[in-house]
Write a protein that holds these residues in place. Sequence first.
Motif, PDB file in Angstrom:
ATOM      1  N   ASN A 186       0.838  -1.289   0.122  1.00 31.55           N
ATOM      2  CA  ASN A 186      -0.161  -0.127  -0.062  1.00 31.55           C
ATOM      3  C   ASN A 186       0.793   1.417   0.211  1.00 31.55           C
ATOM      4  N   LEU A 233      -4.469   2.742  -3.385  1.00 32.56           N
ATOM      5  CA  LEU A 233      -4.705   2.016  -2.024  1.00 32.56           C
ATOM      6  C   LEU A 233      -4.618   2.910  -0.880  1.00 32.56           C
ATOM      7  N   SER A 234      -5.001   2.557   0.369  1.00 39.35           N
ATOM      8  CA  SER A 234      -4.869   3.495   1.390  1.00 39.35           C
ATOM      9  C   SER A 234      -4.800   2.625   2.522  1.00 39.35           C
ATOM     10  N   GLY A 292      -9.590   3.852   5.731  1.00 37.02           N
ATOM     11  CA  GLY A 292     -10.524   3.543   5.019  1.00 37.02           C
ATOM     12  C   GLY A 292     -10.965   4.571   4.174  1.00 37.02           C
ATOM     13  N   ARG A 293     -11.255   4.399   3.093  1.00 34.96           N
ATOM     14  CA  ARG A 293     -11.912   5.659   2.029  1.00 34.96           C
ATOM     15  C   ARG A 293     -13.251   5.127   1.726  1.00 34.96           C
ATOM     16  N   GLU A 337     -12.849   1.919  -1.680  1.00 37.83           N
ATOM     17  CA  GLU A 337     -12.315   0.546  -1.332  1.00 37.83           C
ATOM     18  C   GLU A 337     -12.543  -0.296  -2.755  1.00 37.83           C
ATOM     19  N   TRP A 338     -13.645  -0.152  -3.365  1.00 40.62           N
ATOM     20  CA  TRP A 338     -13.866  -0.907  -4.544  1.00 40.62           C
ATOM     21  C   TRP A 338     -12.925  -0.236  -5.677  1.00 40.62           C
ATOM     22  N   ALA A 369     -10.026   0.731  -5.388  1.00 39.69           N
ATOM     23  CA  ALA A 369      -8.572   0.046  -5.170  1.00 39.69           C
ATOM     24  C   ALA A 369      -8.639  -1.390  -5.606  1.00 39.69           C
ATOM     25  N   LYS A 404      -4.542  -4.696   3.213  1.00 39.12           N
ATOM     26  CA  LYS A 404      -5.339  -4.361   2.042  1.00 39.12           C
ATOM     27  C   LYS A 404      -4.828  -5.003   0.910  1.00 39.12           C
ATOM     28  N   TYR A 431      -7.423  -7.734  -0.906  1.00 38.23           N
ATOM     29  CA  TYR A 431      -7.928  -7.301  -2.416  1.00 38.23           C
ATOM     30  C   TYR A 431      -7.262  -7.962  -3.358  1.00 38.23           C
TER      31      TYR A 431
END
Length: 380
Positions: free
Chosen positions: A10, A58-59, A62-63, A68-69, A71, A93, A97
Amino acid sequence: MAGRLLIVVNDAEFFVSHRLAVATAARAAGHDVHVATAPGPGVGAIARHGFVHHEVPLSRSGRGPVGEWRAFRALLRLMQRLKPDLVHLVTIKPVLYGGIAARLRRVPGVVVAISGLGHVFTADGARARMLRAALAPLFRFALGHGNIRVIFQNVADREALSKLARLPEGNIVMIRGSGVDLEQYRYLPEPGPPPTVLFASRLLKAKGATEFVRAARLLRERGLAARFRLAGSIDPGNPTTVTADQLDSWRQEGVVEILGQRADMATLLAEAHVVALPSYYGEGVPKVLLEAAACGRAVVTTDHPGCRDAIEPGVTGLLVPVRDADSLAQAIETLLLDPDRRQAMGAAGRRLAEREFGIAGVTDQHLRIYAALERGVAGP
């Protein structure tokens, strides 16, 4: 013949500090190495080292569902375009993912590196338990690839995630940390007085920054003549970060020296007598503790997963309870007042680093894992 390897992390700076040596060794072994991270200051260093970089959104925090979708979709598209033979997924993450994307895109081999499970897996609250339950089927799918190795740095993480994701024992590999360059982090004699205690990490409450300052304050009140140095920066993306106002308050108080973010860790460690990391964060094995061992510095850290895995208690350092500034102060004082014991611990730490933490051994373990997955065989 070695194939195309995609490493997903990330944070670009984390790749440079923790996975660059592995990527360099893989390239030397013939892999076509690509690196995917979020944008950030470390991207330039990745390019300067000659790796193809791919930006993905990526982070660490949380976004929201849409972020998130995006990413996940970016990783899905990247794997479709690159068609890697292997993906190496680092931090939670990318693991989640990227593991799902790798299965959907039928990537032949997957390496997962668990460098600490973080707050969701270490917290005891009802919200954290509910979130773990919700994540369980996703992790089972992400880690259910038929040709996968999951690398853990400490036993507690292995037990927690193995149970959650129902990992077969044959898919698990233990590698104790990210490795340390034993030539860069050399064993040097201690400096002269005053005795110096170093905290070097992101300035997070969960890393024990507050307890470190409290311990320094307690020892000053007892009249112990010592320097306490705080190296690192605040992290606005983490909910446990020390605030700028709090940092200014510590600076004005003068109990600890505020050094800021530093790149010269080998020098800072050489200038210290004791390294303290009173963390209760979701650690893998903290790299600074490996570096401290390599430099021959005694360690005070917490009896917490990852931290306790970085030392031999009573031999290379001392363990203290989490969130306990009094115990931390007592352990630091014990070592500062007993130079013979402290220096013996430092020498034992160097031997431990040479035996367990050298970067050459860590990269070799990774290359063996890559080769096994490319052959599609069981075991590392």
